[in-house]
Design a protein around this motif. Structure first.
Motif, short mmCIF file in Angstrom:
data_model
loop_
_atom_site.label_atom_id
_atom_site.label_comp_id
_atom_site.label_asym_id
_atom_site.label_seq_id
_atom_site.Cartn_x
_atom_site.Cartn_y
_atom_site.Cartn_z
N ASN A 84 -49.17 -8.92 102.68
CA ASN A 84 -47.80 -9.20 102.24
C ASN A 84 -47.06 -7.88 102.08
N ASN A 85 -46.29 -7.53 103.10
CA ASN A 85 -45.64 -6.23 103.16
C ASN A 85 -44.11 -6.31 103.06
N ALA A 86 -43.53 -7.43 103.43
CA ALA A 86 -42.06 -7.54 103.45
C ALA A 86 -41.46 -7.18 102.10
N GLY A 87 -40.41 -6.39 102.11
CA GLY A 87 -39.80 -5.98 100.85
C GLY A 87 -38.34 -5.59 101.00
N VAL A 88 -37.68 -5.41 99.87
CA VAL A 88 -36.29 -4.97 99.83
C VAL A 88 -36.14 -3.98 98.69
N LEU A 89 -35.07 -3.20 98.71
CA LEU A 89 -34.81 -2.23 97.64
C LEU A 89 -33.32 -2.23 97.34
N TYR A 90 -32.96 -2.85 96.22
CA TYR A 90 -31.57 -2.93 95.80
C TYR A 90 -31.40 -2.34 94.39
N GLU A 91 -30.18 -1.91 94.09
CA GLU A 91 -29.81 -1.47 92.74
C GLU A 91 -30.71 -0.35 92.22
N ARG A 92 -31.10 0.55 93.11
CA ARG A 92 -32.05 1.59 92.70
C ARG A 92 -31.51 2.46 91.57
N ASP A 93 -30.26 2.82 91.64
CA ASP A 93 -29.70 3.72 90.64
C ASP A 93 -28.84 3.00 89.60
N ALA A 94 -28.85 1.69 89.62
CA ALA A 94 -27.99 0.93 88.71
C ALA A 94 -28.50 1.00 87.27
N LYS A 95 -27.58 1.25 86.34
CA LYS A 95 -27.92 1.19 84.93
C LYS A 95 -27.98 -0.27 84.51
N ALA A 145 -47.91 1.10 82.57
CA ALA A 145 -48.35 2.30 81.87
C ALA A 145 -47.45 3.50 82.15
N THR A 146 -46.86 3.54 83.34
CA THR A 146 -46.02 4.70 83.71
C THR A 146 -44.57 4.29 83.93
N ALA A 147 -44.14 3.23 83.26
CA ALA A 147 -42.79 2.70 83.45
C ALA A 147 -41.72 3.74 83.12
N TYR A 148 -40.64 3.71 83.89
CA TYR A 148 -39.53 4.61 83.69
C TYR A 148 -38.24 3.79 83.71
N GLY A 149 -37.18 4.34 83.21
CA GLY A 149 -35.92 3.62 83.18
C GLY A 149 -35.21 3.68 84.52
N GLY A 150 -35.06 2.54 85.15
CA GLY A 150 -34.40 2.49 86.45
C GLY A 150 -35.17 1.65 87.45
N ASP A 151 -34.60 1.48 88.64
CA ASP A 151 -35.22 0.65 89.68
C ASP A 151 -35.59 -0.73 89.13
N TYR A 152 -34.73 -1.30 88.31
CA TYR A 152 -35.09 -2.52 87.60
C TYR A 152 -35.56 -3.65 88.51
N PRO A 153 -34.80 -4.04 89.53
CA PRO A 153 -35.27 -5.14 90.38
C PRO A 153 -36.60 -4.84 91.07
N TYR A 154 -36.69 -3.65 91.66
CA TYR A 154 -37.90 -3.29 92.42
C TYR A 154 -39.11 -3.18 91.50
N ALA A 155 -38.97 -2.43 90.40
CA ALA A 155 -40.11 -2.20 89.51
C ALA A 155 -40.59 -3.49 88.86
N ILE A 156 -39.67 -4.29 88.36
CA ILE A 156 -40.05 -5.52 87.67
C ILE A 156 -40.70 -6.51 88.65
N SER A 157 -40.17 -6.58 89.86
CA SER A 157 -40.76 -7.50 90.84
C SER A 157 -42.16 -7.05 91.25
N LYS A 158 -42.39 -5.74 91.33
CA LYS A 158 -43.72 -5.24 91.68
C LYS A 158 -44.71 -5.46 90.54
N THR A 159 -44.25 -5.32 89.30
CA THR A 159 -45.12 -5.62 88.16
C THR A 159 -45.55 -7.08 88.19
N ALA A 160 -44.58 -7.95 88.46
CA ALA A 160 -44.90 -9.38 88.55
C ALA A 160 -45.84 -9.65 89.72
N LEU A 161 -45.65 -8.94 90.82
CA LEU A 161 -46.54 -9.10 91.98
C LEU A 161 -47.97 -8.69 91.62
N ASN A 162 -48.11 -7.63 90.81
CA ASN A 162 -49.43 -7.22 90.37
C ASN A 162 -50.10 -8.33 89.57
#
Length: 233
Positions: A84-95, A145-162
Motif C-alpha cells: 500500500n504505497n498510494a499517498g497524498v501530501l496536503y496542508e504541509r505548512d498549515a497552522k 514518540a517523535t511528534a512535531y507540530g505541523g504536517d497535521y493531515p499527513y502525520a495523523i493519517s500515518k499514525t492511524a495507518l500504523n
C-alpha cells in the motif's frame, strides 16, 4: 512472487515496480490511470510485457478497489504481496488555526482508508499465496514518540495507518503473513522534493529485500525503516 503495488505510476511505487520486475517478480501495478498509463509506467509495461500487469484502481473509491480485486481474481488465483504505497501530501505548512479540514478528510481517505479498502478486498487472494507479506508505506511523521507540530493531515493519517498495521498483524497472526508499516526515508520523489537525501531506487531495493525475506526482522516488530531497523512508535 506476485506483488500488488498501489500508486505504481510515480515515485516510490514506480521504483518499487521496477525493482521487483528486475528481480523476476510479477507486478500488478495499480494506479488511477492504470488502464491508460503514461510516462515511465508505460515504458515499464513495454519493457516487461509478460511480467507487469496494469490495473485501474483508485484507493479512495471502494467500488474501484472492489472491481480491481474482481479483475485480479479472474486472472490469477492468488497474490503473494500487497504494498500500500498510494499517498497524498496536503496542508504541509498549515497552522492548526488555518487547517482546511476537507484536505484532512481527503488525506485520511487515501492514506488510511485506502489501505483498509485494499486489504479488505484483496486479503482473500493473499490468503491463497505463498510467503505472504503486507507492507503499508508509513513515515517517521507517524511516530507519536517523535511528534512535531505541523504536517497535521499527513502525520495523523500515518499514525492511524500504523495502528491499522498492528491490528492487521494481529488479525492474520495465525496465517504466517508478515505485516509491516515501513518508513521509506526522505527520498527524492514528487512528494519528497529534489532536496531529499534518499534515493527511491535504494529504498525500493531494500523493500524488495524485505519481500524476499533477505533481511532478518524481529517477529514482534511492525513499524520499521526500509532497511529493517525498528522505528519508535
Amino acid at each position: 512472487m506476485r506483488v500488488l503495488v498501489t500508486g505504481a505510476n510515480r515515485g516510490l511505487g514506480l521504483a518499487l515496480s521496477k525493482a521487483a520486475l528486475e528481480r523476476g517478480h510479477t507486478v500488478l501495478a495499480c494506479a488511477r490511470n492504470g488502464a491508460q498509463p503514461d510516462g515511465s509506467l508505460q515504458n515499464l509495461s513495454r519493457q516487461y510485457p509478460n511480467q507487469i500487469f496494469l490495473i485501474e484502481l483508485d484507493v479512495s473509491d471502494e467500488k474501484s478497489v472492489e472491481m480491481a480485486a474482481a479483475k485480479v481474481s479472474e486472472n490469477w488465483e492468488s497474490i503473494d504481496a500487497i504494498i500500500n504505497n498510494a499517498g497524498v501530501l496536503y496542508e504541509r505548512d498549515a497552522k492548526i488555526e488555518e487547517l482546511d479540514f476537507s484536505l484532512l478528510e481527503l488525506t485520511m481517505n487515501v492514506i488510511l482508508y485506502g489501505p483498509m479498502r485494499v486489504i479488505k478486498h484483496f486479503l482473500p487472494l493473499l490468503y491463497k499465496g505463498t510467503n505472504q507479506i503486507i507492507i503499508n508505506i508509513s513515515s517517521d511523521a507517524g511516530s507519536i514518540a517523535t511528534a512535531y507540530g505541523g504536517d497535521y493531515p499527513y502525520a495523523i493519517s500515518k499514525t492511524a495507518l500504523n495502528m491499522f498495521t498492528k491490528q492487521i498483524k494481529h488479525y492474520v497472526s495465525d496465517k504466517n503473513i508478515n505485516v509491516y508499516a515501513i518508513h521509506p526515508g526522505w527520498i527524492r520523489t514528487d512528494m519528497g522534493g529534489e532536496k531529499a537525501p534518499g534515493s527511491p531506487e535504494e529504498t525500493a531495493n531494500n523493500l524488495v529485500d524485505i519481500l524476499e525475506k533477505k533481511k532478518v526482522i524481529d517477529d514482534e516488530l511492525f513499524f520499521i525503516k526500509h532497511n529493517g531497523e525498528p522505528m519508535k512508535i
